[in-house]
Design a protein around this motif. Structure first.
Motif, mmCIF file in Angstrom:
data_model
loop_
_atom_site.group_PDB
_atom_site.id
_atom_site.type_symbol
_atom_site.label_atom_id
_atom_site.label_comp_id
_atom_site.label_asym_id
_atom_site.label_seq_id
_atom_site.Cartn_x
_atom_site.Cartn_y
_atom_site.Cartn_z
ATOM 1 N N ALA A 172 100.311 27.520 80.743
ATOM 2 C CA ALA A 172 99.501 27.284 81.149
ATOM 3 C C ALA A 172 98.531 26.315 80.889
ATOM 4 O O ALA A 172 97.166 25.750 81.755
ATOM 5 N N ASN A 173 98.251 25.732 79.456
ATOM 6 C CA ASN A 173 97.553 24.276 79.815
ATOM 7 C C ASN A 173 98.005 22.997 78.713
ATOM 8 O O ASN A 173 99.143 23.360 77.880
ATOM 9 N N ILE A 174 97.395 21.778 78.685
ATOM 10 C CA ILE A 174 97.411 21.098 77.378
ATOM 11 C C ILE A 174 96.511 19.966 77.898
ATOM 12 O O ILE A 174 95.225 19.967 77.949
ATOM 13 N N ARG A 175 96.187 19.908 76.351
ATOM 14 C CA ARG A 175 94.593 19.475 75.311
ATOM 15 C C ARG A 175 94.575 18.176 74.677
ATOM 16 O O ARG A 175 96.049 18.892 73.774
ATOM 17 N N TYR A 176 94.326 17.300 74.924
ATOM 18 C CA TYR A 176 94.350 16.277 73.684
ATOM 19 C C TYR A 176 92.990 15.804 73.429
ATOM 20 O O TYR A 176 91.545 16.586 73.220
ATOM 21 N N SER A 177 93.214 15.725 71.691
ATOM 22 C CA SER A 177 91.437 15.798 70.814
ATOM 23 C C SER A 177 92.024 14.356 70.362
ATOM 24 O O SER A 177 92.892 14.302 69.331
ATOM 25 N N ALA A 178 91.017 14.344 69.515
ATOM 26 C CA ALA A 178 90.146 12.671 68.362
ATOM 27 C C ALA A 178 89.021 12.953 68.015
ATOM 28 O O ALA A 178 88.335 13.715 68.357
ATOM 29 N N SER A 179 89.631 12.842 66.394
ATOM 30 C CA SER A 179 88.442 13.028 65.693
ATOM 31 C C SER A 179 88.189 11.491 64.274
ATOM 32 O O SER A 179 89.307 11.075 64.313
ATOM 33 N N ALA A 180 86.453 11.600 64.090
ATOM 34 C CA ALA A 180 86.874 10.468 63.371
ATOM 35 C C ALA A 180 85.639 11.084 62.321
ATOM 36 O O ALA A 180 84.680 11.945 62.774
ATOM 37 N N PHE A 181 85.616 10.812 60.993
ATOM 38 C CA PHE A 181 84.771 11.626 59.850
ATOM 39 C C PHE A 181 84.093 10.244 58.674
ATOM 40 O O PHE A 181 85.395 9.528 58.553
ATOM 41 N N TRP A 182 82.958 9.690 59.029
ATOM 42 C CA TRP A 182 82.792 9.325 57.663
ATOM 43 C C TRP A 182 81.580 9.901 56.601
ATOM 44 O O TRP A 182 80.756 9.973 56.742
ATOM 45 N N PHE A 183 81.559 9.543 55.878
ATOM 46 C CA PHE A 183 80.924 10.040 54.333
ATOM 47 C C PHE A 183 80.446 8.866 53.567
ATOM 48 O O PHE A 183 80.943 8.317 52.870
ATOM 49 N N PHE A 184 79.145 8.395 54.414
ATOM 50 C CA PHE A 184 78.476 7.731 53.759
ATOM 51 C C PHE A 184 78.182 7.378 51.978
ATOM 52 O O PHE A 184 77.945 8.591 51.504
ATOM 53 N N LYS A 185 77.663 6.274 51.633
ATOM 54 C CA LYS A 185 77.523 5.969 50.095
ATOM 55 C C LYS A 185 76.245 6.907 49.599
ATOM 56 O O LYS A 185 75.731 7.323 48.845
#
Length: 474
Positions: free
Chosen positions: A207-220
């Motif tokens: 049916a389908n294929i999907r790629y994903s990427a994520s990044a998270f930054w919690f500052f001072k």
């Protein structure tokens, strides 16, 4: 022909009982039972003027049982049974589920499994199942997760649950790097990638294929930012959009980028935001736009107010037009689908045990069709004659105000006022195309109101037992 005189949209609840608790051996038991009354619609024969009552809902018993055994650490085993029994020959349903969560002593690795079996009884009985298994490394800087989900074509928990479309097989891999301790610039941060592979259960086809990427930054300074990217490289075989077994629609490849974040939630003024943009790979000028700002202001320890606004604007959506050819073949439309949601909520605390809460939500969905298509056996579209009058303008409004008084531990008294938009008075989307004009017309339309009072009284059996023992000793 007939016309509807009355047709209640809410089922009357005759009784509801809940029992829950946990033993010294960490065995949790929960039982819930509710009975819904018979409901009838009244219709009138236009020619004879005779009235007739038609049953729209039979007498129904809902029963839910949960047995949960906590094991060492975070591990547990849970058995769930949901049963719906209706009077007469109406549909009955029974869904049994087993949930297993196992973790090692260091909480480094984990296994979670959920296995459900549904049985529908009545004139057209059928059975189905669902299996969800997750295995992964859940702690440390490098973490991963393997997920497998299988839903048979006949799996149906919708009598006491909800599922939109079963009949799918999904496998997903997630890998992430997590900085969990503070550094010079960040309190924490992480990056991750994922691959999702989808197939149909019956017939067993891709049916389908999907790629994903994520990044998270919690500052001072306690601000944060998250970046997500998704990419669907192939023309998806969408087997669900056409609402026709055996037929699928080819959905265009796309790429999506979303950025979200928030300020320091400890401050009186707290702000959050989300912006996103998707674009088709093979079709130009059909963006999908997401804008979602939000503000919360804490006037004092007693009063706070939150406003959230969301826009989702898909300018090149292909989907089932809720129309069919004379031979039953589904018709697809290309449309602009714009959804706007406004949510206002607040709370005022008279004391630590007494408060007044407000939640008002307006949802507006506007659909404008640009062209229509037939779909071949290979899933590709061929343009057909335009069908006029298919644009849609849909509004939902709900406002809830609750006064809550916790007069004793576990016991409370609640007065509630509900206000909602009546469904029998649609708003003309051709006349009210702008948000402000549509919202004004929505507020001026007929609304429903409901005032309720409820008391929940908690009886501590152990406390009563101790008092009885003291009296006996005296």
């Amino acid at each position: 022909s007939t016309k509807i005189i009355s047709n209640p949209g809410v089922v009357q609840l005759l009784n509801a009982t809940k029992f829950s608790g946990r033993t010294k051996q960490k065995l949790g038991i929960g039982i819930f039972n509710a009975i819904g009354a018979q409901m009838f619609a009244e219709v009138e024969n236009i020619n004879s003027k005779q009235h007739q009552r038609i049953q729209t809902e039979p007498l129904t018993n809902y029963n839910l049982i949960v047995i949960d055994q906590a094991l060492k650490g975070r591990s547990s085993v849970t058995l769930t049974n949901a049963n719906t029994t209706r009077s007469g020959a109406a549909r009955d349903a029974n869904v049994t589920g087993l949930d297993v969560a196992l973790f090692d002593k260091r909480n480094k690795y984990g296994f979670q499994g959920k296995f459900d079996y549904s049985r529908i009884m009545g004139a057209n009985p059928y059975n189905g199942f669902k299996s969800l298994v997750t295995l992964g490394k859940i702690s440390g800087k490098i973490q991963f997760k393997l997920t497998s989900n299988v839903e048979s074509d006949k799996y149906d928990p919708n009598d006491l649950g909800y599922i939109v479309a079963p009949n799918e097989v999904m496998h997903q891999v997630n890998i992430s790097y997590n900085q969990l301790t503070p550094t010079k610039k960040f309190n924490s941060w992480n990056v991750g990638i994922a691959v999702r592979h989808e197939m149909l259960y019956k017939p067993f086809v891709f049916a389908n294929i999907r790629y994903s990427a994520s990044a998270f930054w919690f500052f001072k300074n306690f601000w944060d930012i998250t970046v997500n990217a998704e990419y669907q490289p192939l023309w998806q075989k969408d087997y669900f959009e056409l609402r026709t077994p055996g037929k699928f629609l080819r959905q265009v490849p796309w790429a999506f980028l979303r950025i979200s974040g928030s300020s320091d939630s400890r401050k009186k003024l707290f702000a959050r935001y989300t912006v996103g943009l998707a674009e088709s790979v093979d079709i130009k000028d059909d963006p999908y736009i997401v804008i979602n700002p939000g503000l919360r202001y804490r006037f004092s320890d007693r009063l706070s107010l939150d406003v959230d606004w969301s826009l989702k604007d898909d300018r090149g959506q292909f989907g089932y037009a809720f129309q069919r050819e004379t031979n039953g073949e589904p018709i697809v439309g290309r449309r602009r689908n714009k959804d706007i949601t406004t949510l206002i909520s607040g709370i005022y605390n008279f004391t630590s045990r007494m408060n007044l809460t407000l939640r008002a939500r307006h949802y507006w969905s506007r659909v404008e069709y640009h062209s229509f298509y037939n779909v071949g056996a290979d899933g590709w579209r061929t343009e057909r004659a335009f069908i006029s009058g298919q644009d849609q303008n849909f509004n939902v409004w709900n406002m809830d105000v609750f006064y809550t008084w916790d007069f004793s531990y576990g016991s409370r008294f609640i007065i509630g006022w509900k206000n909602w938009l009546a469904n029998d008075f649609p708003i003309d989307g051709n006349r009210y195309k702008k948000y402000v004009g549509n919202a004004g017309r929505m507020l001026a339309s007929p609304h429903g109101n409901e005032l309720t009072a409820r008391m929940i009284f908690f009886i501590d059996y152990l406390k009563l037992k101790r008092k009885k023992e003291v009296k006996a000793g005296a």
